[in-house]
Design a protein around this motif. Sequence first.
Motif, PDB file in Angstrom:
ATOM      1  N   ILE A   1      37.842  18.476  41.355  1.00  0.00           N
ATOM      2  CA  ILE A   1      37.704  19.260  42.582  1.00  0.00           C
ATOM      3  C   ILE A   1      38.152  20.701  42.367  1.00  0.00           C
ATOM      4  N   ALA A   2      39.284  20.880  41.692  1.00  0.00           N
ATOM      5  CA  ALA A   2      39.952  22.181  41.668  1.00  0.00           C
ATOM      6  C   ALA A   2      39.272  23.197  40.767  1.00  0.00           C
ATOM      7  N   ILE A   3      38.879  22.803  39.568  1.00  0.00           N
ATOM      8  CA  ILE A   3      38.343  23.789  38.626  1.00  0.00           C
ATOM      9  C   ILE A   3      37.028  24.382  39.123  1.00  0.00           C
ATOM     10  N   PRO A   4      36.042  23.573  39.547  1.00  0.00           N
ATOM     11  CA  PRO A   4      34.837  24.202  40.114  1.00  0.00           C
ATOM     12  C   PRO A   4      35.125  25.047  41.350  1.00  0.00           C
ATOM     13  N   ALA A   5      36.040  24.563  42.220  1.00  0.00           N
ATOM     14  CA  ALA A   5      36.365  25.333  43.430  1.00  0.00           C
ATOM     15  C   ALA A   5      37.007  26.664  43.060  1.00  0.00           C
ATOM     16  N   GLY A   6      37.924  26.659  42.093  1.00  0.00           N
ATOM     17  CA  GLY A   6      38.554  27.907  41.661  1.00  0.00           C
ATOM     18  C   GLY A   6      37.573  28.868  41.030  1.00  0.00           C
ATOM     19  N   MET A   7      36.626  28.335  40.255  1.00  0.00           N
ATOM     20  CA  MET A   7      35.615  29.196  39.620  1.00  0.00           C
ATOM     21  C   MET A   7      34.691  29.816  40.664  1.00  0.00           C
ATOM     22  N   VAL A   8      34.282  29.026  41.646  1.00  0.00           N
ATOM     23  CA  VAL A   8      33.413  29.554  42.705  1.00  0.00           C
ATOM     24  C   VAL A   8      34.144  30.628  43.503  1.00  0.00           C
ATOM     25  N   ALA A   9      35.423  30.372  43.834  1.00  0.00           N
ATOM     26  CA  ALA A   9      36.192  31.345  44.613  1.00  0.00           C
ATOM     27  C   ALA A   9      36.376  32.645  43.843  1.00  0.00           C
ATOM     28  N   ALA A  10      36.614  32.554  42.526  1.00  0.00           N
ATOM     29  CA  ALA A  10      36.800  33.762  41.717  1.00  0.00           C
ATOM     30  C   ALA A  10      35.502  34.532  41.573  1.00  0.00           C
ATOM     31  N   ALA A  11      34.397  33.815  41.356  1.00  0.00           N
ATOM     32  CA  ALA A  11      33.102  34.486  41.170  1.00  0.00           C
ATOM     33  C   ALA A  11      32.620  35.148  42.459  1.00  0.00           C
ATOM     34  N   ARG A  12      33.029  34.615  43.618  1.00  0.00           N
ATOM     35  CA  ARG A  12      32.592  35.154  44.911  1.00  0.00           C
ATOM     36  C   ARG A  12      33.784  35.679  45.705  1.00  0.00           C
ATOM     37  N   ARG A  13      34.625  36.394  45.029  1.00  0.00           N
ATOM     38  CA  ARG A  13      35.842  36.893  45.649  1.00  0.00           C
ATOM     39  C   ARG A  13      35.534  37.754  46.882  1.00  0.00           C
ATOM     40  N   GLY A  14      36.209  37.439  47.990  1.00  0.00           N
ATOM     41  CA  GLY A  14      36.033  38.193  49.219  1.00  0.00           C
ATOM     42  C   GLY A  14      34.881  37.737  50.073  1.00  0.00           C
ATOM     43  N   ARG A  15      34.066  36.823  49.565  1.00  0.00           N
ATOM     44  CA  ARG A  15      32.930  36.333  50.353  1.00  0.00           C
ATOM     45  C   ARG A  15      33.322  35.080  51.129  1.00  0.00           C
ATOM     46  N   ALA A  16      32.350  34.555  51.863  1.00  0.00           N
ATOM     47  CA  ALA A  16      32.631  33.425  52.745  1.00  0.00           C
ATOM     48  C   ALA A  16      33.075  32.201  51.953  1.00  0.00           C
ATOM     49  N   SER A  17      32.449  31.943  50.798  1.00  0.00           N
ATOM     50  CA  SER A  17      32.822  30.768  50.007  1.00  0.00           C
ATOM     51  C   SER A  17      34.245  30.888  49.487  1.00  0.00           C
ATOM     52  N   ASP A  18      34.649  32.107  49.095  1.00  0.00           N
ATOM     53  CA  ASP A  18      36.025  32.321  48.636  1.00  0.00           C
ATOM     54  C   ASP A  18      37.007  32.076  49.778  1.00  0.00           C
TER      55      ASP A  18
ATOM     56  N   SER B   1      44.644  21.532  45.472  1.00  0.00           N
ATOM     57  CA  SER B   1      44.784  22.805  46.180  1.00  0.00           C
ATOM     58  C   SER B   1      45.569  23.811  45.349  1.00  0.00           C
ATOM     59  N   ILE B   2      46.675  23.355  44.749  1.00  0.00           N
ATOM     60  CA  ILE B   2      47.470  24.248  43.900  1.00  0.00           C
ATOM     61  C   ILE B   2      46.673  24.679  42.682  1.00  0.00           C
ATOM     62  N   LEU B   3      46.021  23.714  42.038  1.00  0.00           N
ATOM     63  CA  LEU B   3      45.280  24.002  40.809  1.00  0.00           C
ATOM     64  C   LEU B   3      44.119  24.960  41.072  1.00  0.00           C
ATOM     65  N   ALA B   4      43.419  24.800  42.197  1.00  0.00           N
ATOM     66  CA  ALA B   4      42.301  25.682  42.514  1.00  0.00           C
ATOM     67  C   ALA B   4      42.770  27.121  42.707  1.00  0.00           C
ATOM     68  N   ARG B   5      43.892  27.298  43.349  1.00  0.00           N
ATOM     69  CA  ARG B   5      44.409  28.652  43.574  1.00  0.00           C
ATOM     70  C   ARG B   5      44.863  29.287  42.253  1.00  0.00           C
ATOM     71  N   VAL B   6      45.478  28.497  41.381  1.00  0.00           N
ATOM     72  CA  VAL B   6      45.880  29.024  40.072  1.00  0.00           C
ATOM     73  C   VAL B   6      44.647  29.387  39.247  1.00  0.00           C
ATOM     74  N   MET B   7      43.631  28.536  39.287  1.00  0.00           N
ATOM     75  CA  MET B   7      42.394  28.809  38.551  1.00  0.00           C
ATOM     76  C   MET B   7      41.747  30.082  39.061  1.00  0.00           C
ATOM     77  N   ARG B   8      41.687  30.259  40.347  1.00  0.00           N
ATOM     78  CA  ARG B   8      41.095  31.468  40.926  1.00  0.00           C
ATOM     79  C   ARG B   8      41.854  32.714  40.486  1.00  0.00           C
ATOM     80  N   SER B   9      43.190  32.679  40.588  1.00  0.00           N
ATOM     81  CA  SER B   9      43.991  33.849  40.227  1.00  0.00           C
ATOM     82  C   SER B   9      43.831  34.198  38.749  1.00  0.00           C
ATOM     83  N   ALA B  10      43.851  33.175  37.891  1.00  0.00           N
ATOM     84  CA  ALA B  10      43.719  33.430  36.451  1.00  0.00           C
ATOM     85  C   ALA B  10      42.348  34.005  36.116  1.00  0.00           C
ATOM     86  N   LEU B  11      41.300  33.510  36.759  1.00  0.00           N
ATOM     87  CA  LEU B  11      39.960  34.033  36.488  1.00  0.00           C
ATOM     88  C   LEU B  11      39.796  35.453  37.019  1.00  0.00           C
ATOM     89  N   ILE B  12      40.343  35.744  38.188  1.00  0.00           N
ATOM     90  CA  ILE B  12      40.239  37.099  38.737  1.00  0.00           C
ATOM     91  C   ILE B  12      40.936  38.087  37.811  1.00  0.00           C
TER      92      ILE B  12
END
Length: 315
Positions: free
Chosen positions: A112-129, A194-205
């Motif tokens: 759940i977390a890794i794809p969610a974090g990648m999507v949030a990072a790739a679409r930063r600031g958008r509705a999906s993020d 939830s924790i892992l997705a946020r860490v993944m997003r921050s690291a990718l950004i």
Amino acid sequence: MLRYLLSRLISLVLSLIVASLVIFAVLQVVPGDPASFMLGMNASPDTMAALREQLGLNGPAPLRYLHWLAGMLHGDFGLSYTYKTPVAQLIAQRAQVSLPLTIYAMALSTLIAIPAGMVAAARRGRASDLAVMGVTQLGIAVPNFWFAMLLVLIFAIRLHWVSSGGFPGWQAGIWPNLVALTLPAIALALPQASILARVMRSALIEALHQDYLRTARAKGLTQGQAIRRHAFRNALIPVLTILGLQFSFLLAGAIIIENVFYLPGLGRLIFQAITQRDLITVQSVVMLLVAAVIVVNFLTDLAYAAVDPRLRRPG
């Protein structure tokens, strides 16, 4: 790489020794006598002394520590005061529940977390993020035991899709046991994902602002391709840290969830042993869980070296 591996091995051994000393020392100063708890307050002194001798509680503390340590090295964790069964046998029975539950929850959390974090990072600031961040904030805020009771209320009591608790045993087949572990695994996986997705997003950004990503984009790669081919691996070190911590937490910290779903796992065994003053069981199971945490951290350090070659260099 060999030097790095040896340093990690030395740290592993020293950590295990220190942990065993601390666990043994703490349980020696805990108030209460297992013999008096088992026999009751009205037992005669002779009977109490005989039971203490039988349980090996009369010897000097250093000798008892060395005996316990030597036994563990040979797979002998002692005899449970309450169940009159070898502790190793109790651990083996309960690990058949806790270990699959931990792996199941970890797999769900990662998927759940890794794809969610990648999507949030790739679409930063958008509705999906914003949606991913909102859901993960909710997942962190909601206690897992409350979420577990909510799952029982919806899927067991209202919909009757699964039972509300219990474990049929692996002799009943894989599918019934996976069904029995699904709700507990989801309850455990939600906050961890939830924790892992946020860490993944921050690291990718953070990785997206590096020069090598700009170069990759200048060569014609799309943002998604640049993330998958270059940024993802460089963002894995903080993610691996969280994964190592989560595995340890899920294995050792599922006491409440196991009690909610009435699962005969290691967490429930520790809870029962504490209430029954079965100190040898508490001592051995806690040591095993601490050893699992230390070994997982050791494997995480090796994963760091596999992901980042700079860690393999001397100094």
